[in-house]
Write a protein that holds these residues in place. Structure first.
Motif, PDB file in Angstrom:
ATOM      1  N   GLN A 307       1.148  -1.402   0.100  1.00  0.00           N
ATOM      2  CA  GLN A 307       0.159  -0.115   0.061  1.00  0.00           C
ATOM      3  C   GLN A 307       0.733   1.401   0.070  1.00  0.00           C
ATOM      4  OE1 GLN A 307      -2.336  -1.189   3.600  1.00  0.00           O
ATOM      5  NE2 GLN A 307      -4.033  -1.522   2.269  1.00  0.00           N
ATOM      6  N   ALA A 308       1.816   1.068   0.649  1.00  0.00           N
ATOM      7  CA  ALA A 308       2.860   2.410   0.643  1.00  0.00           C
ATOM      8  C   ALA A 308       3.457   2.675  -0.613  1.00  0.00           C
ATOM      9  CB  ALA A 308       4.212   2.007   1.696  1.00  0.00           C
ATOM     10  N   ALA A 309       3.952   1.540  -1.477  1.00  0.00           N
ATOM     11  CA  ALA A 309       4.306   1.489  -2.651  1.00  0.00           C
ATOM     12  C   ALA A 309       3.200   2.315  -3.584  1.00  0.00           C
ATOM     13  CB  ALA A 309       4.732   0.261  -2.991  1.00  0.00           C
ATOM     14  N   GLU A 310       2.032   1.709  -3.557  1.00  0.00           N
ATOM     15  CA  GLU A 310       1.056   2.361  -4.446  1.00  0.00           C
ATOM     16  C   GLU A 310       0.903   3.927  -4.175  1.00  0.00           C
ATOM     17  OE1 GLU A 310      -0.673   0.935  -6.983  1.00  0.00           O
ATOM     18  OE2 GLU A 310       0.180  -0.863  -6.371  1.00  0.00           O
ATOM     19  N   PHE A 311       0.795   4.213  -2.800  1.00  0.00           N
ATOM     20  CA  PHE A 311       0.811   5.635  -2.593  1.00  0.00           C
ATOM     21  C   PHE A 311       1.884   6.380  -3.215  1.00  0.00           C
ATOM     22  CE2 PHE A 311       1.848   9.406  -0.149  1.00  0.00           C
ATOM     23  CZ  PHE A 311       0.784  10.122  -0.190  1.00  0.00           C
ATOM     24  N   ALA A 312       3.031   5.920  -3.208  1.00  0.00           N
ATOM     25  CA  ALA A 312       4.373   6.333  -3.596  1.00  0.00           C
ATOM     26  C   ALA A 312       4.332   6.878  -5.050  1.00  0.00           C
ATOM     27  CB  ALA A 312       5.696   5.701  -3.367  1.00  0.00           C
ATOM     28  N   LYS A 313       3.598   5.636  -5.921  1.00  0.00           N
ATOM     29  CA  LYS A 313       3.416   5.557  -7.285  1.00  0.00           C
ATOM     30  C   LYS A 313       2.284   6.854  -7.731  1.00  0.00           C
ATOM     31  CE  LYS A 313       2.382   1.609  -8.664  1.00  0.00           C
ATOM     32  NZ  LYS A 313       1.951   0.290  -9.062  1.00  0.00           N
ATOM     33  N   SER A 314       1.399   7.015  -7.027  1.00  0.00           N
ATOM     34  CA  SER A 314       0.365   7.897  -7.013  1.00  0.00           C
ATOM     35  C   SER A 314       1.093   9.274  -7.047  1.00  0.00           C
ATOM     36  CB  SER A 314      -0.996   7.741  -6.190  1.00  0.00           C
ATOM     37  OG  SER A 314      -0.525   8.283  -4.816  1.00  0.00           O
ATOM     38  N   ILE A 315       1.861   9.298  -6.398  1.00  0.00           N
ATOM     39  CA  ILE A 315       2.295  10.914  -6.237  1.00  0.00           C
ATOM     40  C   ILE A 315       3.750  11.176  -7.084  1.00  0.00           C
ATOM     41  CG2 ILE A 315       1.261  11.523  -4.047  1.00  0.00           C
ATOM     42  CD1 ILE A 315       4.135  11.101  -2.467  1.00  0.00           C
ATOM     43  N   ASN A 316       4.068  10.320  -7.709  1.00  0.00           N
ATOM     44  CA  ASN A 316       5.201  10.251  -8.667  1.00  0.00           C
ATOM     45  C   ASN A 316       6.747  10.565  -7.767  1.00  0.00           C
ATOM     46  OD1 ASN A 316       6.728  10.475 -11.171  1.00  0.00           O
ATOM     47  ND2 ASN A 316       6.451  12.652 -11.328  1.00  0.00           N
ATOM     48  N   ALA A 317       6.537   9.649  -6.793  1.00  0.00           N
ATOM     49  CA  ALA A 317       7.875   9.917  -5.854  1.00  0.00           C
ATOM     50  C   ALA A 317       9.084   9.362  -6.685  1.00  0.00           C
ATOM     51  CB  ALA A 317       7.571   9.084  -4.633  1.00  0.00           C
ATOM     52  N   LYS A 318      10.208   9.958  -6.381  1.00  0.00           N
ATOM     53  CA  LYS A 318      11.582   9.261  -6.741  1.00  0.00           C
ATOM     54  C   LYS A 318      11.964   8.391  -5.685  1.00  0.00           C
ATOM     55  CE  LYS A 318      12.910  13.509  -9.128  1.00  0.00           C
ATOM     56  NZ  LYS A 318      11.905  14.391  -8.978  1.00  0.00           N
ATOM     57  N   MET A 319      11.781   8.473  -4.571  1.00  0.00           N
ATOM     58  CA  MET A 319      12.494   7.800  -3.674  1.00  0.00           C
ATOM     59  C   MET A 319      11.357   7.324  -2.363  1.00  0.00           C
ATOM     60  SD  MET A 319      14.886   5.774  -1.877  1.00  0.00           S
ATOM     61  CE  MET A 319      16.456   6.138  -2.518  1.00  0.00           C
ATOM     62  N   LEU A 320      11.042   6.102  -2.191  1.00  0.00           N
ATOM     63  CA  LEU A 320      10.166   5.840  -1.157  1.00  0.00           C
ATOM     64  C   LEU A 320      11.163   5.033  -0.103  1.00  0.00           C
ATOM     65  CD1 LEU A 320       7.509   4.862   0.354  1.00  0.00           C
ATOM     66  CD2 LEU A 320       7.455   2.885  -1.050  1.00  0.00           C
ATOM     67  N   ILE A 321      10.888   5.546   1.328  1.00  0.00           N
ATOM     68  CA  ILE A 321      11.547   5.054   2.407  1.00  0.00           C
ATOM     69  C   ILE A 321      10.710   4.623   3.409  1.00  0.00           C
ATOM     70  CG2 ILE A 321      13.254   5.561   4.264  1.00  0.00           C
ATOM     71  CD1 ILE A 321      14.360   7.714   2.754  1.00  0.00           C
ATOM     72  N   LEU A 322      10.571   3.300   3.713  1.00  0.00           N
ATOM     73  CA  LEU A 322       9.610   2.791   4.576  1.00  0.00           C
ATOM     74  C   LEU A 322      10.205   2.750   5.941  1.00  0.00           C
ATOM     75  CD1 LEU A 322       8.627  -0.187   2.430  1.00  0.00           C
ATOM     76  CD2 LEU A 322       7.338   1.881   2.529  1.00  0.00           C
ATOM     77  N   ASN A 323       9.140   2.975   7.230  1.00  0.00           N
ATOM     78  CA  ASN A 323       9.263   3.079   8.301  1.00  0.00           C
ATOM     79  C   ASN A 323       8.594   2.294   9.271  1.00  0.00           C
ATOM     80  OD1 ASN A 323       7.911   5.128   8.538  1.00  0.00           O
ATOM     81  ND2 ASN A 323       9.308   6.136   9.505  1.00  0.00           N
TER      82      ASN A 323
END
Length: 380
Positions: A307-323
């Motif tokens: 789900q975090a990955a899908e959100f990162a994709k939706s906002i055109n993120a370059k880097m996703l850091i999970l915590n």
């Protein structure tokens, strides 16, 4: 700029992970803190961040694993200032701004006042007034006073009550501040208590000054160089007009950072980034559980790594850091000798991001991410 992850676990600290806290060190050395779970003042000593340079603290929501370290940290900052009252008056008393949900001011006032804790700096609290959608149906079953106290702590300066602004499409946001270098807003996200995400937009900066070019044009180093950087034209001693475009490079685009609190769905905030034509340079998103525990995540107001990955994709993120990982990751399973680790979460997020250019990292405590200034750095 650097992001230091001080605590990356959920619920409670363990030997392997502290609870939620991250520090953003700006280029000028000042520090912004995001959440302050129990033990943050210990964790911050383990990285190259000065507690005395913390001048803004952002609290995403009022759950203890994001908040219980705040009174201790404030007192520690105060004890290490090391100046007399006279010295503080001469140099100017430091001020720390705190941003968080309504109820933050009561928490800080109560904890500092009951413990008779004076501070050698001043603080201001800016409380965000939640919207109706942030409250669960059973919210009123627990009668808790979130209103601000009628009295102030001796070190407290007047803050503000920030109400949401609504755009023409019905989307809301909370404007935090707008200065020479940053425009910061908050957006709401789904959780069991009012929870916010912070969108930090760095403003574009003047390009590099070509000093050799200026010397060729007859302008020696001096105050005039600063005027050109500010976009102003100057005149040489022999009357030649020099405009900024003659010696200053193109504007350097600023960065956009998104740092979220606990959430089962961050989509109400997405419009704050999707409307930004430069996208998002880094998003920090919780990933409490893996996909096999999706129902449990939803029950407790949390997200899976997918789900975090899908959100990162939706906002055109370059880097996703999970915590904000469940304590089950990094603990030996009861039915197996194999250790469950966050590698499970990283693999699931990577699968969800296949075919995109989004990079991903699962943060460990004390992990440092240097936010790249160029697209070439991003690809490393």
């Amino acid at each position: 700029m650097k992001l230091y992850f001080l605590g990356t676990g959920s619920s409670y600290p363990t030997r392997k992970r502290g609870v939620s806290a991250a520090a953003l060190q700006l280029d000028d050395g000042s520090v912004w803190l995001f959440d302050c779970g129990e033990g943050t003042q210990i964790q911050v000593q383990k990285v190259t961040v000065s507690r005395q340079r913390i001048n803004k603290i952002f609290i995403t929501h009022l759950h203890g694993d994001h908040l219980f370290g705040l009174p201790g940290l404030l007192c520690t900052i105060s004890s290490q200032i090391g100046m007399s009252k006279e010295e503080l008056e001469a140099k100017g008393t430091p001020v720390v701004d705190l941003y968080g949900p309504q109820g933050l001011r009561r928490f800080v006032y109560t904890s500092l006042s009951l413990s008779r804790s004076p501070l050698q700096f001043k603080y201001r609290i800016h409380e965000l007034v939640p919207v109706k959608d942030q409250y669960l149906e059973n919210w009123d079953e627990w009668d808790v006073d979130h209103s601000a106290p009628s009295v102030t702590h001796p070190s407290e300066l007047p803050g503000s009550l920030i109400c949401p602004d609504e755009d023409s499409d019905g989307n809301v946001h909370w404007k935090l501040f707008d200065d020479d270098n940053w425009y910061a807003v908050a957006g709401w996200i789904h959780h069991r208590v009012p929870s916010f995400g912070f969108v930090l937009n760095e403003k574009s900066r003047p390009g590099t000054l070509d000093k050799n070019k200026l010397i060729e044009l007859g302008l020696p180093p001096g105050p005039a160089y600063g005027q050109l950087k500010k976009g102003k034209s100057v005149t040489t001693e022999d009357g030649k007009l020099i405009t900024p475009d003659m010696a200053v490079g193109s504007m350097i685009p600023g960065k956009t950072l998104v740092i979220l609190g606990d959430t089962s769905d961050a989509s109400p905030l997405a419009h704050l980034v999707s409307s930004n034509d430069r996208g998002c340079d880094v998003v920090v998103h919780e990933a409490t559980f893996d996909e096999s525990l999706k129902e449990k995540a939803a029950e407790f107001g949390h997200s899976t790594s997918s789900q975090a990955a899908e959100f990162a994709k939706s906002i055109n993120a370059k880097m996703l850091i999970l915590n904000h990982f469940s304590q089950r990751y990094g603990r030996v399973s009861e039915d197996s000798q194999n250790e469950e680790t966050v590698a499970i979460l990283e693999q699931e997020a990577k699968k969800a991001l296949e075919g995109t250019s989004v990079h991903i990292k699962c943060a460990e405590d004390l992990f440092t991410y240097e936010i790249p200034r160029t697209s070439r750095e991003v690809s490393k």
